[in-house]
Design an enzyme around this catalytic site. Structure first.
Site, PDB file in Angstrom:
ATOM      1  N   SER A 104       0.870  -1.052  -0.120  1.00  5.75           N
ATOM      2  CA  SER A 104      -0.237   0.073  -0.101  1.00  5.75           C
ATOM      3  C   SER A 104       0.894   1.255  -0.121  1.00  5.75           C
ATOM      4  O   SER A 104       1.882   1.486   0.552  1.00  5.75           O
ATOM      5  CB  SER A 104      -0.956   0.099   1.264  1.00  5.75           C
ATOM      6  OG  SER A 104      -1.648   1.249   1.252  1.00  5.75           O
TER       7      SER A 104
ATOM      8  N   TYR B  13      -1.461  -0.505   9.942  1.00  4.01           N
ATOM      9  CA  TYR B  13      -1.570  -0.948   8.666  1.00  4.01           C
ATOM     10  C   TYR B  13      -0.346  -0.573   7.559  1.00  4.01           C
ATOM     11  O   TYR B  13       0.054  -1.205   6.999  1.00  4.01           O
ATOM     12  CB  TYR B  13      -2.968  -0.217   7.884  1.00  4.01           C
ATOM     13  CG  TYR B  13      -3.283  -0.489   6.598  1.00  4.01           C
ATOM     14  CD1 TYR B  13      -4.336  -1.436   6.215  1.00  4.01           C
ATOM     15  CD2 TYR B  13      -2.849   0.372   5.393  1.00  4.01           C
ATOM     16  CE1 TYR B  13      -4.552  -1.558   4.769  1.00  4.01           C
ATOM     17  CE2 TYR B  13      -3.221  -0.161   4.166  1.00  4.01           C
ATOM     18  CZ  TYR B  13      -4.252  -0.845   3.852  1.00  4.01           C
ATOM     19  OH  TYR B  13      -4.555  -1.252   2.651  1.00  4.01           O
TER      20      TYR B  13
ATOM     21  N   LYS C 130       1.832  -3.211   5.773  1.00  2.00           N
ATOM     22  CA  LYS C 130       1.858  -3.180   4.235  1.00  2.00           C
ATOM     23  C   LYS C 130       3.470  -2.990   3.672  1.00  2.00           C
ATOM     24  O   LYS C 130       3.779  -3.705   2.724  1.00  2.00           O
ATOM     25  CB  LYS C 130       1.164  -2.118   3.626  1.00  2.00           C
ATOM     26  CG  LYS C 130      -0.609  -2.462   3.718  1.00  2.00           C
ATOM     27  CD  LYS C 130      -0.818  -3.893   2.975  1.00  2.00           C
ATOM     28  CE  LYS C 130      -2.325  -4.088   2.866  1.00  2.00           C
ATOM     29  NZ  LYS C 130      -2.630  -5.300   2.259  1.00  2.00           N
TER      30      LYS C 130
END
Length: 317
Positions: A158, A171, A175
């Site tokens: 991401s 997150y 990622k």
């Protein structure tokens, strides 16, 4: 005028395992490769965006849709963030279809908060569902691919991790960890016909809605998210998971119809003439250290070491 080169990216006689395949982009990946002839293992335990609970319905619904369209698919509703779940997903692919040719590691959950409000259990949950969710499938899957001397692995990273995003600590960390997996898998898979790449996708999904907080009271925000279509990402993943893709150890960005490659490099920097330096040297030579002219893109840590120990081998700026 745009000239399109017509080639066929086919998955005939190929088997693709997609984690998080029951909803959103994962489901779009499953449909795209199935449309191109793949037998698909739709791995999704149906947890909510927080990573809690389970529901077999999403995975089974995607399977039913693929089968109704004349394709082949099977659901795995185990939790692939566990060692047992990842192993069972790989074994299901082999048991049902006799092989495993590609893995798309897409599963995950989301949580958004300022750094000082991140609970430990939330941070660990993000690492587990994203990073371990990839590792526990890739490790047994890699063994299968080595035996076959062929494989394609696509790790879903991401931009929030590589470039950063407010509130996305767990997150983003998970990622970015996908890039570490990609680098090692690329190197160790090179002699076995296994190509590994990563993708930074952007598309409207339930996770995107949860992160942005866009709802019915924000029509402009909702309209913008609608421009981030899943069909602008799924074909890129299909290419990376296919035999047509011989590229490896590359991060691709895909959204709004654009596909780009991300390069993580190092500047040429400044080297102390006698090998010793001080903090004052760093301050004095900071412009040279930060100058990205002639950026170097090492493939391994030894490449970077080579740039320093054998400067005569450096490519010209």
């Amino acid at each position: 005028m745009t000239v399109r080169t017509m080639t066929t990216v086919s998955f005939a006689d190929r088997v693709v395992l997609v984690t998080g395949g029951g909803r959103g982009l994962g489901a779009a990946y499953c449909r795209e490769v199935a449309r191109r002839g793949a037998a698909v293992v739709v791995a999704d335990n149906g947890c909510d965006v927080d990573g809690n609970g389970s529901d077999p319905t999403p995975a089974n619904d995607v399977v039913a849709e693929i089968v109704a369209d004349g394709g082949r698919a099977v659901a795995c509703v185990e939790d692939v963030s566990t060692e047992k779940g990842g192993q069972m997903a790989v074994e299901l692919a082999e048991g049902e279809f006799g092989r495993l040719d590609a893995i798309v590691a897409n599963s995950g959950n989301v949580f958004n908060a300022p750094v000082d409000d991140w609970p430990t259990e939330r941070f660990e949950s993000l690492l587990r569902h994203h990073l371990l969710g990839a590792f526990h499938v890739v490790r047994p899957g890699f063994e299968v691919m080595k035996r076959a001397r062929y494989g394609r692995i696509v790790l879903v990273a991401s931009a929030a991790g590589i470039f950063g995003q407010h509130g996305m600590l767990g997150y983003s960390t998970a990622k970015t960890g996908m890039l570490g997996l990609m680098n090692v898998l690329s190197l160790e898979g090179a002699d076995f016909g296994i190509a590994t790449n990563a993708i930074m996708p952007m598309a409207r999904t339930r996770m995107a809605d949860a992160v942005t907080g866009v709802g019915a009271d924000d029509p402009d925000g909702s309209a913008f998210l609608d421009t981030l279509r899943q069909d602008q990402v799924a074909p890129v993943v299909a290419y990376l998971a296919s035999e047509a893709c011989t590229q490896t150890q590359t991060v691709f960005s895909a959204f709004m119809g654009r596909v780009a490659a991300v390069q993580i490099g190092i500047s040429r920097g400044w080297t102390s003439p006698d090998g010793s330096l001080s903090a004052e040297d760093v301050a004095e030579h900071l412009p040279e250290i930060l100058d990205t002219t002639g950026l170097l893109v090492p493939r391994t840590l030894y490449d970077e070491m080579g740039y320093v120990t054998s400067p005569e081998s450096l490519p010209p700026k």
